[in-house]
Design a protein around this motif. Structure first.
Motif, PDB file in Angstrom:
ATOM      1  N   GLY A   8     -30.377  -0.943  38.090  1.00 13.77           N
ATOM      2  CA  GLY A   8     -31.629  -1.547  37.668  1.00 13.77           C
ATOM      3  C   GLY A   8     -32.177  -0.889  36.412  1.00 13.77           C
ATOM      4  N   THR A   9     -32.074   0.434  36.353  1.00 15.32           N
ATOM      5  CA  THR A   9     -32.520   1.164  35.154  1.00 15.32           C
ATOM      6  C   THR A   9     -31.688   0.774  33.941  1.00 15.32           C
ATOM      7  OG1 THR A   9     -33.196   3.015  36.559  1.00 15.32           O
ATOM      8  CG2 THR A   9     -32.951   3.446  34.205  1.00 15.32           C
ATOM      9  N   TRP A  50     -32.742  -2.364  32.311  1.00 12.26           N
ATOM     10  CA  TRP A  50     -33.994  -2.234  31.550  1.00 12.26           C
ATOM     11  C   TRP A  50     -33.826  -1.415  30.281  1.00 12.26           C
ATOM     12  CZ3 TRP A  50     -36.438   2.542  30.726  1.00 12.26           C
ATOM     13  CH2 TRP A  50     -37.642   2.466  30.027  1.00 12.26           C
ATOM     14  N   ILE A  51     -33.123  -0.294  30.379  1.00  8.61           N
ATOM     15  CA  ILE A  51     -33.134   0.682  29.289  1.00  8.61           C
ATOM     16  C   ILE A  51     -32.422   0.188  28.035  1.00  8.61           C
ATOM     17  CG2 ILE A  51     -31.000   1.938  29.815  1.00  8.61           C
ATOM     18  CD1 ILE A  51     -32.626   4.535  29.352  1.00  8.61           C
ATOM     19  N   HIS A  78     -32.611  -2.639  26.605  1.00  5.99           N
ATOM     20  CA  HIS A  78     -33.539  -3.394  25.756  1.00  5.99           C
ATOM     21  C   HIS A  78     -34.842  -2.633  25.507  1.00  5.99           C
ATOM     22  CE1 HIS A  78     -31.087  -7.029  25.732  1.00  5.99           C
ATOM     23  NE2 HIS A  78     -30.851  -6.803  27.013  1.00  5.99           N
ATOM     24  N   SER A  79     -34.876  -1.362  25.886  1.00  2.48           N
ATOM     25  CA  SER A  79     -36.059  -0.540  25.652  1.00  2.48           C
ATOM     26  C   SER A  79     -35.955   0.143  24.287  1.00  2.48           C
ATOM     27  CB  SER A  79     -36.175   0.519  26.751  1.00  2.48           C
ATOM     28  OG  SER A  79     -35.233   1.562  26.529  1.00  2.48           O
ATOM     29  N   TRP A 124     -27.884  -9.427  31.126  1.00  5.22           N
ATOM     30  CA  TRP A 124     -28.335  -8.456  32.120  1.00  5.22           C
ATOM     31  C   TRP A 124     -28.017  -8.918  33.535  1.00  5.22           C
ATOM     32  CZ3 TRP A 124     -31.458 -10.664  35.665  1.00  5.22           C
ATOM     33  CH2 TRP A 124     -32.246 -11.745  35.278  1.00  5.22           C
TER      34      TRP A 124
END
Length: 423
Positions: free
Chosen positions: A91-92, A95-96, A98-99, A177
């Protein structure tokens, strides 16, 4: 005297095999899923490849530690903890990428994705070996063991074909994703189900004086090390083969088709892996290793001279005949040579050796293809097949007069409570 012992299916329960099959699917999706996600989010194929390599590095470094923990504390708590950690890491990762965080953070999380990956396939092998020893009658133990190792290898082949296909479908139809998110959901649900399945008690640590664990030094015995080296060669073969085929297909204007062409070998490999269960007991494990390694050597030696895609597919079908039975044989030898109380450790060592070989050969083969062309890259699978053959020759010498040299005569006796699944 009539045999009233249950079949393996009855001993484990009908739900075991579907759960164990789906539970290993995220492992086959992680490397390709992370590659697809990072390339889309960070816009760099090179960085995507580095990120996927970090996934492999994490699994290789921590896979054997998870196996050792399972031998020490039991599979259930280790798998539950790993499943939750893996779901969080995946899950991280989604997200990460595209952070605004730097690339180093992406690489660190990619490493965690691999490090927390639940080792379902090796733990399933370890679990089933103990179930066979505890619940299957001695007269049927050898045949059941052969069939089980054949099925497990075929199941691995199947998920490593289906996994990348799922990544492609989900990434194309939904978003890059999506495959990583799907792997997280499947991990949470099916790895947890695999962990709590009643068969997990077949490999739980015993109580009091029943706990028997061989010293860690036993893992360094030559007869076991040669199996690790042999399956490392198979990993080198996988990495070199897929990467060189990608270069080959790029030369033919269709690099995206490399996975489908590679799948031809996987199908043949899975079919012949299942066929191992039909081999006569006189066809010994050490002889099987040499025979099917010979198929690998002969098949890969022809690859640099193949010019058409159709001819390559036919050749890969032949090469697949050698891949599946070789892996079944190596895992079988690993199972019967595992030191007492360290079955999961050995199985995860073997699985990690495949990953290390695959990742390292992919890097080397890609570099050779870029600098010298496809013809040079196609030599890497030949060298890898040679490593498998050389290890097989050493094993032949080491296993002379060994019980494990003949069939599966060395199927382990129960190492924990013999009635682990009774009732």
């Amino acid at each position: 005297m009539q045999d009233h012992s249950p079949s393996l299916l009855r001993a484990t329960g009908p739900a075991y095999f579907p759960i164990a099959l789906v539970a290993r699917l995220p492992y086959a999706m992680m490397v390709v899923g992370v590659l697809t996600l990072v390339v889309d989010g960070r816009g760099s194929l090179a960085f995507g490849g580095l990120s996927s390599a970090m996934v492999g590095a994490g699994a290789a470094c921590f896979g054997p530690l998870l196996g050792a923990a399972a031998d020490r504390f039991g599979q259930r708590p280790v798998l539950l903890a790993a499943g939750i950690a893996s779901t969080t890491a995946l899950g991280t990762m989604a997200w990460i990428v595209h952070s605004p965080l730097p690339g180093a953070a992406v690489l660190a999380v990619a490493f965690l994705v691999g490090a927390t990956a639940p080792q379902v396939a090796p733990m399933s092998r370890s679990r089933l070996v103990q179930v066979i020893a505890a619940r299957i009658a001695p007269a049927r133990r050898e045949r059941t063991f052969d069939a089980t190792m054949a099925y497990e290898s075929a199941a691995d082949e199947m998920v490593f074909i289906v996994g990348p296909i799922l990544v492609g479908v989900l990434g194309t139809l939904l978003d890059p994703w999506a495959p990583v998110a799907a792997a997280a959901v499947v991990t949470l649900v099916f790895v947890s189900a695999f962990a709590v399945h009643p068969s997990a008690t077949a490999v739980r640590p015993g109580r009091g004086s029943e706990v028997v664990t061989a010293p860690a030094a036993e893992l360094l015995r030559a007869r076991l090390v040669v199996v690790v080296v042999g399956i490392l060669g198979v990993g080198l073969f996988f990495g070199g083969m897929l990467t060189s085929l990608t270069s080959f297909m790029a030369d033919h204007g269709n690099p995206e088709g490399a996975g489908l062409v590679y799948g031809v070998m996987g199908v043949g490999s899975a079919v012949f892996a299942l066929g191992v269960a039909l081999f006569p007991s006189g066809f010994t494990l050490r002889a099987r290793w040499l025979v099917f390694a010979g198929v690998l050597v002969a098949g890969t030696a022809v690859m640099p001279f193949v010019e058409s895609v159709g001819a390559m597919c036919l050749l890969l079908l032949v090469i697949g005949i050698g891949v599946g039975p070789t892996m079944v044989t190596q895992y079988s030898l690993g199972a019967v040579r595992s030191p007492v109380g360290r079955s999961a450790t050995v199985m995860t060592l073997l699985g990690s050796a495949v990953i290390v070989g695959q990742a390292s050969a992919s890097v080397v083969t890609g570099s050779l293809a870029d600098r010298f062309g496809t013809g040079t890259a196609l030599v890497v699978p030949v060298v890898a097949a040679g490593v498998v053959m050389l290890a097989g020759l050493v094993n032949w010498r080491l296993s002379a007069g060994d019980a494990t040299a003949s069939g599966s005569a060395g199927v382990p006796e129960p190492r924990h409570e013999a009635d682990a699944l009774a009732g």
